[in-house]
Design an enzyme around this catalytic site. Sequence first.
Site, PDB file in Angstrom:
ATOM      1  N   GLY A 164       0.789  -1.224   0.000  1.00  0.00           N
ATOM      2  CA  GLY A 164       0.000   0.000   0.000  1.00  0.00           C
ATOM      3  C   GLY A 164       0.819   1.270   0.000  1.00  0.00           C
ATOM      4  CG  HIS A 239       3.997   5.153  -3.380  1.00  0.00           C
ATOM      5  ND1 HIS A 239       4.809   5.234  -4.484  1.00  0.00           N
ATOM      6  CD2 HIS A 239       4.572   5.940  -2.432  1.00  0.00           C
ATOM      7  CE1 HIS A 239       5.840   6.027  -4.219  1.00  0.00           C
ATOM      8  NE2 HIS A 239       5.717   6.464  -2.982  1.00  0.00           N
ATOM      9  CE  LYS A 241      -1.557  -1.466  -8.393  1.00  0.00           C
ATOM     10  NZ  LYS A 241      -1.776  -2.925  -8.456  1.00  0.00           N
ATOM     11  CD  GLU A 279       1.249  -4.939  -8.378  1.00  0.00           C
ATOM     12  OE1 GLU A 279       1.706  -3.778  -8.463  1.00  0.00           O
ATOM     13  OE2 GLU A 279       0.272  -5.234  -7.687  1.00  0.00           O
ATOM     14  CD  GLU A 293       4.069  -5.383  -4.564  1.00  0.00           C
ATOM     15  OE1 GLU A 293       4.524  -5.650  -3.438  1.00  0.00           O
ATOM     16  OE2 GLU A 293       3.226  -4.492  -4.748  1.00  0.00           O
ATOM     17  NE  ARG A 297      -3.464  -8.357  -2.349  1.00  0.00           N
ATOM     18  CZ  ARG A 297      -3.574  -7.345  -3.197  1.00  0.00           C
ATOM     19  NH1 ARG A 297      -4.519  -7.375  -4.121  1.00  0.00           N
ATOM     20  NH2 ARG A 297      -2.762  -6.319  -3.151  1.00  0.00           N
ATOM     21  CB  VAL A 300      -8.532  -3.480  -6.244  1.00  0.00           C
ATOM     22  CG1 VAL A 300      -9.687  -2.496  -6.361  1.00  0.00           C
ATOM     23  CG2 VAL A 300      -8.106  -3.628  -4.791  1.00  0.00           C
ATOM     24  NE  ARG A 341      -8.005   0.676  -7.470  1.00  0.00           N
ATOM     25  CZ  ARG A 341      -7.108  -0.010  -6.778  1.00  0.00           C
ATOM     26  NH1 ARG A 341      -6.985   0.212  -5.471  1.00  0.00           N
ATOM     27  NH2 ARG A 341      -6.332  -0.893  -7.366  1.00  0.00           N
TER      28      ARG A 341
END
Length: 448
Positions: A164, A239, A241, A279, A293, A297, A300, A341
């Site tokens: 995050g 940092h 998104k 990523e 990284e 999972r 989003v 978002r």
Amino acid sequence: MHESVLVANRGEIAGRIIRTVRALGLKAIAVYSEADAGLPFVAEADEAILIGPARAASSYLDIPRIMEAAQRTNARAVHPGYGFLAENAGFARRVLEAGLAWIGPPPDAIERMGDKINARNLMAKAGVPVAPGVTDPVPDADAAVAEAARIGYPIMVKAAGGGGGIGMAVARDEPALRQAYETARTTSARFFGGSGKRADILLERFVEGARHVEVQILGLADGTVLALGERDCSVQRRHQKVVEETPSPGITPELRARMMEAAVRAGEAVGYRGAGTVECLVDPAAQDFFFLEMNTRLQVEHPITELVTGIDLVEQQLRIAAGEPPSFGEVAARGHAIELRVYAEDPATFIPSPGEIKVWEEPVGDGIRIDAGYAEGTTVTPYYDPMLAKLCVHADDRPAALERARVAVAAFRIEGINTNLPFLAELLEHPEFADGSYDTGIVGRMRP
């Protein structure tokens, strides 16, 4: 497949998982905190269990309470969504030890990729490009300065076990590096666990003008790893998104092919199963990329991959966890998709704006998808991430998708709280975003 699935999450992602679970004829079980009792996902589930007060530590992060809820409801599988316990290897093991299906990758894969230094080293060994950087944790500021002399400025400083954007900073000279190191050390220790490995510090060469591009992978039950295309996630604030799109407007077909191949190698290197994301940082000028990284999972931004491929990723997660083959054949991407978002925050300062939602009117029409966690009359509390919904659009090409996004943002009415909808409208008109030439610094240039 599993008769019943407990969704160990909240808000829009809980609702999104519940819809697929029920569409497959399975029982959907929700868990919720006292603060979330009135949210739509609770009503959408076949059964819902109160697991604690508003604080996440006493509800969505409380493993014993969640396991007790699974036992009480006779759940046969657990889906963690994203965030909270989704990348907690200990939680995954607890689920498996209880005889339940874990809708995610093996705990060992979560553990190996959860530490960014270990992940870098593992990816380098597998032949995945990594940026110049360290192979071991940096113990102090003097060592950081010595490493920077070898790597070269500018330097990205970050927590090895963080996420995050917490603790991340760019240093362009020695004084800035010393300050960034101490800040990252203090911040990561506070957020990620005292003096443990999650507080270790990683240094990497910072790529100027970089794009953030990720590849969606799917590890099948038979061990095959597929790459389902990429998403450009370069529009970020602090940092984190804000807007994603697929395909990325900043990479060539040749670079895309190399990234897909590297992502498959990355998944194979850890025996990956289920949905995950590799990523990367992309240097647009050199048309090259580096591993950043792996997110072990569901992301989003997974809906835009679903829109261009027609593949329900949650359904595939459930099938893989049950040892079943995928429900699709050859993957053929179609058109262009964008996700925006929608946050409960001031559109100028990005400060969260909790409160009661007085009006909620979603845009409708062809090529528009809304994954929402709230509705009219519900309350946004200060306890969790302020994301309200994901507004996704799909069209035949990027210009058509942009126009559809502009119309949808203008039609989305939310009153009673501040939202970032005005910022999103501004972004869609920004020349850099409109022509696809943007990089990870675009929001900083819009909001200096």
